[in-house]
Design a protein around this motif. Sequence first.
Motif, PDB file in Angstrom:
ATOM      1  N   LYS A  95      92.285  21.561  56.475  1.00 25.27           N
ATOM      2  CA  LYS A  95      93.482  21.896  55.724  1.00 25.27           C
ATOM      3  C   LYS A  95      93.416  23.367  55.340  1.00 25.27           C
ATOM      4  CE  LYS A  95      95.567  18.945  53.067  1.00 25.27           C
ATOM      5  NZ  LYS A  95      95.911  18.050  51.933  1.00 25.27           N
ATOM      6  N   LEU A  96      94.541  24.048  55.430  1.00 21.64           N
ATOM      7  CA  LEU A  96      94.604  25.461  55.093  1.00 21.64           C
ATOM      8  C   LEU A  96      95.638  25.677  53.999  1.00 21.64           C
ATOM      9  CD1 LEU A  96      93.746  28.408  55.667  1.00 21.64           C
ATOM     10  CD2 LEU A  96      95.644  28.518  57.315  1.00 21.64           C
ATOM     11  N   PHE A  97      95.175  26.226  52.879  1.00 16.13           N
ATOM     12  CA  PHE A  97      96.067  26.572  51.769  1.00 16.13           C
ATOM     13  C   PHE A  97      96.293  28.075  51.758  1.00 16.13           C
ATOM     14  CE2 PHE A  97      96.577  28.110  47.392  1.00 16.13           C
ATOM     15  CZ  PHE A  97      97.751  27.445  47.035  1.00 16.13           C
ATOM     16  N   VAL A  98      97.569  28.460  51.848  1.00 17.01           N
ATOM     17  CA  VAL A  98      97.955  29.857  51.740  1.00 17.01           C
ATOM     18  C   VAL A  98      98.854  29.970  50.512  1.00 17.01           C
ATOM     19  CG1 VAL A  98      99.100  31.806  52.862  1.00 17.01           C
ATOM     20  CG2 VAL A  98      97.863  30.123  54.247  1.00 17.01           C
ATOM     21  N   PRO A  99      98.513  30.800  49.530  1.00 16.34           N
ATOM     22  CA  PRO A  99      99.346  30.911  48.328  1.00 16.34           C
ATOM     23  C   PRO A  99     100.800  31.197  48.674  1.00 16.34           C
ATOM     24  CG  PRO A  99      97.296  32.105  48.029  1.00 16.34           C
ATOM     25  CD  PRO A  99      97.329  31.673  49.466  1.00 16.34           C
ATOM     26  N   GLY A 100     101.717  30.619  47.900  1.00 20.58           N
ATOM     27  CA  GLY A 100     103.134  30.767  48.172  1.00 20.58           C
ATOM     28  C   GLY A 100     103.639  32.190  48.093  1.00 20.58           C
ATOM     29  N   ASN A 101     102.938  33.018  47.307  1.00 17.92           N
ATOM     30  CA  ASN A 101     103.363  34.414  47.161  1.00 17.92           C
ATOM     31  C   ASN A 101     102.589  35.352  48.082  1.00 17.92           C
ATOM     32  OD1 ASN A 101     100.905  34.206  45.925  1.00 17.92           O
ATOM     33  ND2 ASN A 101     101.489  35.222  44.011  1.00 17.92           N
ATOM     34  N   GLY A 140      82.782  12.230  52.150  1.00 18.74           N
ATOM     35  CA  GLY A 140      84.028  12.744  51.608  1.00 18.74           C
ATOM     36  C   GLY A 140      84.945  13.211  52.713  1.00 18.74           C
ATOM     37  N   ASN A 141      85.981  13.962  52.330  1.00 18.32           N
ATOM     38  CA  ASN A 141      86.921  14.509  53.299  1.00 18.32           C
ATOM     39  C   ASN A 141      87.690  15.657  52.675  1.00 18.32           C
ATOM     40  OD1 ASN A 141      89.468  13.339  52.060  1.00 18.32           O
ATOM     41  ND2 ASN A 141      88.331  11.451  52.494  1.00 18.32           N
ATOM     42  N   ALA A 142      88.486  16.341  53.486  1.00 20.03           N
ATOM     43  CA  ALA A 142      89.191  17.535  53.025  1.00 20.03           C
ATOM     44  C   ALA A 142      90.200  17.218  51.923  1.00 20.03           C
ATOM     45  CB  ALA A 142      89.893  18.200  54.209  1.00 20.03           C
ATOM     46  N   ASP A 143      90.951  16.128  52.063  1.00 17.88           N
ATOM     47  CA  ASP A 143      91.966  15.783  51.061  1.00 17.88           C
ATOM     48  C   ASP A 143      91.348  15.596  49.685  1.00 17.88           C
ATOM     49  OD1 ASP A 143      94.211  15.799  52.736  1.00 17.88           O
ATOM     50  OD2 ASP A 143      93.886  13.734  53.379  1.00 17.88           O
ATOM     51  N   GLU A 144      90.280  14.831  49.648  1.00 20.94           N
ATOM     52  CA  GLU A 144      89.619  14.553  48.363  1.00 20.94           C
ATOM     53  C   GLU A 144      89.052  15.819  47.748  1.00 20.94           C
ATOM     54  OE1 GLU A 144      85.316  13.554  46.842  1.00 20.94           O
ATOM     55  OE2 GLU A 144      85.816  13.978  48.925  1.00 20.94           O
ATOM     56  N   THR A 145      88.468  16.683  48.574  1.00 24.63           N
ATOM     57  CA  THR A 145      87.863  17.911  48.059  1.00 24.63           C
ATOM     58  C   THR A 145      88.931  18.877  47.568  1.00 24.63           C
ATOM     59  OG1 THR A 145      86.009  17.611  49.558  1.00 24.63           O
ATOM     60  CG2 THR A 145      86.302  19.808  48.638  1.00 24.63           C
ATOM     61  N   GLU A 146      90.042  18.941  48.256  1.00 26.31           N
ATOM     62  CA  GLU A 146      91.145  19.781  47.791  1.00 26.31           C
ATOM     63  C   GLU A 146      91.632  19.321  46.419  1.00 26.31           C
ATOM     64  OE1 GLU A 146      95.232  21.673  49.626  1.00 26.31           O
ATOM     65  OE2 GLU A 146      94.819  19.547  50.035  1.00 26.31           O
ATOM     66  N   ARG A 147      91.742  18.004  46.233  1.00 28.08           N
ATOM     67  CA  ARG A 147      92.218  17.464  44.955  1.00 28.08           C
ATOM     68  C   ARG A 147      91.233  17.701  43.820  1.00 28.08           C
ATOM     69  NH1 ARG A 147      93.490  12.927  48.115  1.00 28.08           N
ATOM     70  NH2 ARG A 147      91.662  11.857  47.278  1.00 28.08           N
ATOM     71  N   THR A 148      89.949  17.523  44.098  1.00 27.55           N
ATOM     72  CA  THR A 148      88.978  17.483  42.995  1.00 27.55           C
ATOM     73  C   THR A 148      88.428  18.835  42.574  1.00 27.55           C
ATOM     74  OG1 THR A 148      87.165  17.033  44.535  1.00 27.55           O
ATOM     75  CG2 THR A 148      88.275  15.126  43.565  1.00 27.55           C
ATOM     76  N   THR A 149      88.445  19.834  43.456  1.00 27.60           N
ATOM     77  CA  THR A 149      87.840  21.130  43.080  1.00 27.60           C
ATOM     78  C   THR A 149      88.788  22.025  42.300  1.00 27.60           C
ATOM     79  OG1 THR A 149      88.494  22.156  45.185  1.00 27.60           O
ATOM     80  CG2 THR A 149      86.303  21.124  45.083  1.00 27.60           C
ATOM     81  N   GLY A 150      90.091  21.853  42.482  1.00 29.65           N
ATOM     82  CA  GLY A 150      91.032  22.756  41.833  1.00 29.65           C
ATOM     83  C   GLY A 150      90.997  24.175  42.388  1.00 29.65           C
ATOM     84  N   ALA A 154      92.915  30.180  43.924  1.00 26.00           N
ATOM     85  CA  ALA A 154      93.395  30.968  45.052  1.00 26.00           C
ATOM     86  C   ALA A 154      94.782  31.531  44.780  1.00 26.00           C
ATOM     87  CB  ALA A 154      93.401  30.115  46.315  1.00 26.00           C
ATOM     88  N   ALA A 155      95.671  30.711  44.221  1.00 25.22           N
ATOM     89  CA  ALA A 155      97.037  31.164  43.939  1.00 25.22           C
ATOM     90  C   ALA A 155      97.035  32.288  42.909  1.00 25.22           C
ATOM     91  CB  ALA A 155      97.878  29.992  43.451  1.00 25.22           C
ATOM     92  N   ALA A 156      96.117  32.212  41.950  1.00 26.94           N
ATOM     93  CA  ALA A 156      96.059  33.228  40.900  1.00 26.94           C
ATOM     94  C   ALA A 156      95.384  34.517  41.364  1.00 26.94           C
ATOM     95  CB  ALA A 156      95.314  32.672  39.688  1.00 26.94           C
ATOM     96  N   ASN A 157      94.596  34.443  42.444  1.00 23.76           N
ATOM     97  CA  ASN A 157      93.799  35.600  42.855  1.00 23.76           C
ATOM     98  C   ASN A 157      94.088  36.093  44.275  1.00 23.76           C
ATOM     99  OD1 ASN A 157      91.596  36.075  40.580  1.00 23.76           O
ATOM    100  ND2 ASN A 157      91.854  33.858  40.803  1.00 23.76           N
ATOM    101  N   PHE A 169      82.121  25.133  32.103  1.00 21.25           N
ATOM    102  CA  PHE A 169      81.836  25.880  33.324  1.00 21.25           C
ATOM    103  C   PHE A 169      82.693  25.389  34.476  1.00 21.25           C
ATOM    104  CE2 PHE A 169      79.258  26.286  37.255  1.00 21.25           C
ATOM    105  CZ  PHE A 169      79.168  27.670  37.310  1.00 21.25           C
ATOM    106  N   SER A 170      83.321  26.294  35.202  1.00 18.95           N
ATOM    107  CA  SER A 170      84.125  25.956  36.374  1.00 18.95           C
ATOM    108  C   SER A 170      83.448  26.491  37.617  1.00 18.95           C
ATOM    109  CB  SER A 170      85.536  26.554  36.254  1.00 18.95           C
ATOM    110  OG  SER A 170      86.195  26.537  37.510  1.00 18.95           O
ATOM    111  N   ALA A 171      83.025  25.595  38.503  1.00 12.10           N
ATOM    112  CA  ALA A 171      82.378  26.029  39.737  1.00 12.10           C
ATOM    113  C   ALA A 171      83.356  26.781  40.633  1.00 12.10           C
ATOM    114  CB  ALA A 171      81.794  24.826  40.476  1.00 12.10           C
ATOM    115  N   SER A 172      84.624  26.377  40.637  1.00 10.25           N
ATOM    116  CA  SER A 172      85.612  27.062  41.473  1.00 10.25           C
ATOM    117  C   SER A 172      85.821  28.499  41.013  1.00 10.25           C
ATOM    118  CB  SER A 172      86.938  26.301  41.464  1.00 10.25           C
ATOM    119  OG  SER A 172      86.815  25.069  42.134  1.00 10.25           O
ATOM    120  N   GLN A 173      85.966  28.689  39.701  1.00 12.18           N
ATOM    121  CA  GLN A 173      86.136  30.047  39.186  1.00 12.18           C
ATOM    122  C   GLN A 173      84.875  30.868  39.401  1.00 12.18           C
ATOM    123  OE1 GLN A 173      89.156  31.337  37.560  1.00 12.18           O
ATOM    124  NE2 GLN A 173      88.018  33.125  38.274  1.00 12.18           N
ATOM    125  N   ALA A 174      83.713  30.255  39.184  1.00 14.13           N
ATOM    126  CA  ALA A 174      82.442  30.969  39.369  1.00 14.13           C
ATOM    127  C   ALA A 174      82.249  31.360  40.826  1.00 14.13           C
ATOM    128  CB  ALA A 174      81.271  30.115  38.900  1.00 14.13           C
TER     129      ALA A 174
END
Length: 281
Positions: free
Chosen positions: A21-27, A44-54, A59-62, A264-269
């Motif tokens: 799965k590829l996420f490209v920010p809308g802006n 696991g799988n891509a769908d579950e990981t996309e949902r759970t990591t945030g 990505a959209a903010a940065n 602590f946020s692993a995604s932000q870190a």
Amino acid sequence: MADAEGQLQRLEVGGEERSYKLFVPGNATPAPMPLMIVMHGGLGNADETERTTGMNRIAAANGFMVAYPNGTGGRLMKNRRTWNAGDCCGPAVQRKVDDVAFISAMLADIATRHALDRSRVYATGISNGAMMAYRLACELPSEIAAIVPVSGTLALNGCSGAKNIPVLHIHGSADSNVPYRGGMGENAIAGVAHRSVPETMQMLAKAHGCGAGTSEREMPDGSELTSWNCQSKAPLQLRLIPGGEHVWPGGDSRRNRKLFGGNFSASQAAWDFAKQFKKSN
């Protein structure tokens, strides 16, 4: 309002259909963008990981893209997937799946869909996905600018290729799947005795040419940061979560909220660490 999701993409690698799965920010603008590869854990799988990591929110903010690749599944549970990260895990190891080749092909495919800054490709993942992030650093260092393994240790017997790859390892001290001290955790599902975090960091420190000294400090979010004194320009760091379990810290899953109560946020870190680095030509 639900978070925007990535688009499922398919490609053929080694005669087998693979997907991500590829996420490209809308802006997003047409300019080349950095990419964070986020790899799921065992079964696991891509769908579950996309949902759970945030990670999409970060990505959209940065202003970076996110790829969520799918490992390979067994005949009975095709969407319960694993990675061939070396000694772990499951059918992917038994079948000797070349997941390094898949990730390399995925990067080429992404570059046909949106301008990709090939100097700023980063890899993270949880558990078996973290082990795969290590394998990419070891065996695909020309493509990877930094890695952030979460709750998973090195599953190869050597990693000299990662000598110039910045590493931030994130792990919970109470992880009962991939224990901090190594071995087979009481909640392990892979049937593999995992390498310990200290041994993993020692192996990376040797590859990086680090000295014996380390510095330690407690972070405002409650995690403990250890940094190695490395001769190369590639930092080596460990963020230990006291009492942390086998989850994605700061993630969105119900299990995460039950087992992880910190700030602590692993995604932000992962982004804060990785964005400092880019490959030189």
